[in-house]
Enzyme design. Structure first.
Site, short mmCIF file in Angstrom:
data_model
loop_
_atom_site.label_atom_id
_atom_site.label_comp_id
_atom_site.label_asym_id
_atom_site.label_seq_id
_atom_site.Cartn_x
_atom_site.Cartn_y
_atom_site.Cartn_z
N GLY A 198 0.74 -1.26 0.00
CA GLY A 198 0.00 0.00 0.00
C GLY A 198 0.77 1.30 0.00
N GLY A 200 3.09 2.47 -2.11
CA GLY A 200 3.69 2.89 -3.39
C GLY A 200 3.09 4.19 -3.95
N CYS A 203 0.17 3.38 -6.13
CA CYS A 203 -0.62 2.28 -5.60
C CYS A 203 -1.90 2.83 -4.97
CB CYS A 203 0.25 1.59 -4.55
SG CYS A 203 -0.67 0.60 -3.41
#
Ligand code: 5GP
Length: 361
Positions: A198, A200, A203
Site C-alpha cells: 500500500g 507505493g 498504488c
C-alpha cells in the site's frame, strides 16, 4: 474483530536524530554492503573468477538499492545503467522469454549478479523461468517472485517448491508487511523478503481495499524478524526522497526498492510529452490494458497513472540519492550504510508538511 492500539509509523512520521560523529567527510562513508544469503547455495564452478571479481566473499556486493519491476523503471536499459554503480534491478515481468534470453545470454557476466528476473507465482510463471534458465545455461542468479498479496498458502508453497528445485538461485519473495509472514517465507526458502503493501507512489490498495500497514513500522518489524533467522528484507515502496531511503535503512532495511523515484528517466523508455512522462502502477487499468488484455471483471485496479517530470539520464538522480545517503550517515555517525540502523534514533514528528508531500494513499 480486534484493534491494535500501538502507534505505527510512516516515513513522514519521523526524522533521524543527528549525533556526534568522527567522520571527517561524506566521502568516507561506505555505501556498499557485502551480504551472504540464508538459503542460497552458491554453485558456480565455471565462473569462480567472475564471482570473486564482483563479490568480496558474499553473494551480493554493492549498493543495496533496487529498481522496481515496473514499466518505466525495471527495463534492460535501467539495469545496465544502475549496474555500473553496483545497484540491482528487478526487471519488469512482461519481458518475453526471447528478450530475457537475449539479454542474459551475453558476455555481460555482471548482469547475472545485479539483475533479477521477475515472475508471479503461477505454473506458467515457473515455466517461463525454467525456459529462460535452460536457454541461458543457468544465467539467472536472482529471481524476484512478486505478488500483490504474499499471504496466501499457495504463495508459500510456491516458494517452498521453487527452493526445493533450485538451491542455486537467490530468491526474493513478497509482498508482506508483518513479522510472521516474513519468517514464513524465509523458512520456506526465500532469501530476501519484499516488504510493503500500500505505500507505493502509484498504488491505490489502501483506498480501494482498506488494507495496508504503515511502511516504516512494517520495515522495522519485518527486518527484526528476518534478521533473527539470518534472512534479509527489501523496503519496497513509499520512498519519495533520499531522506525516506535513509529512514528505510535506519529502520533496518537491507535493501530499498524504488519505483517513482527512478521513473521519468531516459532508461525507462517512456514517451516525453510537455516535459512529463507517464508512470503507472502495475495493477492499474493502463497496465492491465497494455499487458493483460484489460481488467478482469472480478478485479478492481489497485494502481493509478501519474505524470512525472522528465529527468534525463538516471545517473544524476542516483548521484543525488547517494549524496543524501552519505550525508545521512555522516549526520548520524555511521561509517557504513550497514551501520546506519544501529546509529539511528528516530524522533516522531507531527509534520503536516511531510504528509502533504507524501504519497497520499
Ligand atoms: P514507489 O517507489 O513508487 O513508491 O513504490 C514502488 C512499489 O509500488 C513497487 O515496487 C510495487 O511493490 C508497488 N506497486 C507498483 N505498482 C503497483 C500497483 O499498481 N498497485 C499496488 N498496490 N502497488 C504497486
Amino acid at each position: 474483530m480486534q484493534i491494535e492500539n500501538d502507534i505505527k509509523l510512516d516515513y513522514s512520521d519521523v526524522l533521524i536524530k543527528p549525533k556526534r560523529s568522527t567522520l571527517k567527510s561524506r566521502k568516507e562513508v561506505d555505501l556498499e554492503r557485502v551480504m551472504r544469503f540464508r538459503n542460497y547455495k552458491a554453485d558456480f564452478p565455471e565462473n569462480v573468477r567472475e564471482y570473486s571479481e564482483y563479490h568480496g566473499g558474499g553473494h551480493f556486493d554493492g549498493i543495496p538499492i533496487i529498481a522496481a519491476n515496473m514499466d518505466g523503471v525495471g527495463t534492460f536499459e535501467m539495469a545496465d545503467a544502475l549496474m555500473k554503480h553496483n545497484i540491482m534491478t528487478c526487471l519488469k515481468k512482461t519481458y518475453t522469454v526471447n528478450e530475457l534470453v537475449e539479454y542474459f545470454d551475453s558476455d555481460h557476466y555482471k548482469r547475472s549478479w545485479y539483475v533479477a528476473m521477475s515472475i508471479g507465482s503461477t505454473d506458467a510463471d515457473y515455466l517461463k523461468f525454467r525456459n529462460v534458465q535452460e536457454l541461458t545455461d543457468g544465467k539467472i542468479r536472482i529471481l524476484c517472485v512478486d505478488v500483490a498479496n504474499g499471504y496466501t498458502e499457495a504463495f508459500s508453497n510456491f516458494i517452498y517448491q521453487l527452493r526445493l528445485n533450485h538451491s542455486n538461485i537467490i530468491i526474493i519473495a513478497g509482498n508482506v508487511v508483518t513479522a510472521d509472514m516474513t519468517q514464513e517465507l524465509i523458512l520456506n526458502g526465500a532469501d530476501i523478503v519484499k516488504v510493503g503493501i500500500g505505500p507505493g507512489s502509484v498504488c491505490t490498495t489502501r483506498i480501494k481495499t482498506g488494507i495496508g500497514y504503515p511502511q516504516l513500522s512494517a520495515v522495522i518489524e519485518c527486518a527484526d524478524s528476518a534478521h533473527g533467522l539470518g534472512g534479509h528484507i527489501i523496503a519496497d515502496g513509499g520512498c519519495t526522497n533520499a531522506g525516506d531511503v535513509a529512514k528505510a535503512f535506519g529502520g533496518g532495511a537491507d535493501f530499498v526498492m524504488l519505483g517513482g523515484m527512478l521513473a521519468g528517466h531516459d532508461e525507462g523508455g517512456g514517451e516525453v510529452e510537455d516535459g512529463k512522462v507517464k508512470f503507472y502502477g502495475m495493477s492499474s487499468e493502463t497496465a492491465n490494458d497494455k499487458h493483460f488484455g484489460g481488467l478482469k471483471d472480478y478485479r478492481a485496479a489497485e494502481g493509478k497513472d501519474v505524470l512525472v517530470p522528465y529527468r534525463g539520464a538516471v545517473d544524476t538522480t542516483i548521484q543525488d540519492i547517494l549524496g543524501g545517503l552519505r550525508s545521512a550517515c555522516t549526520y548520524s555517525g555511521a561509517k557504513r550504510i550497514k551501520d546506519l540502523t544501529k546509529c539511528t534514533t528516530f524522533v516522531r514528528v507531527n509534520n503536516t508538511h511531510n504528509k502533504v508531500f507524501g504519497n497520499g494513499t
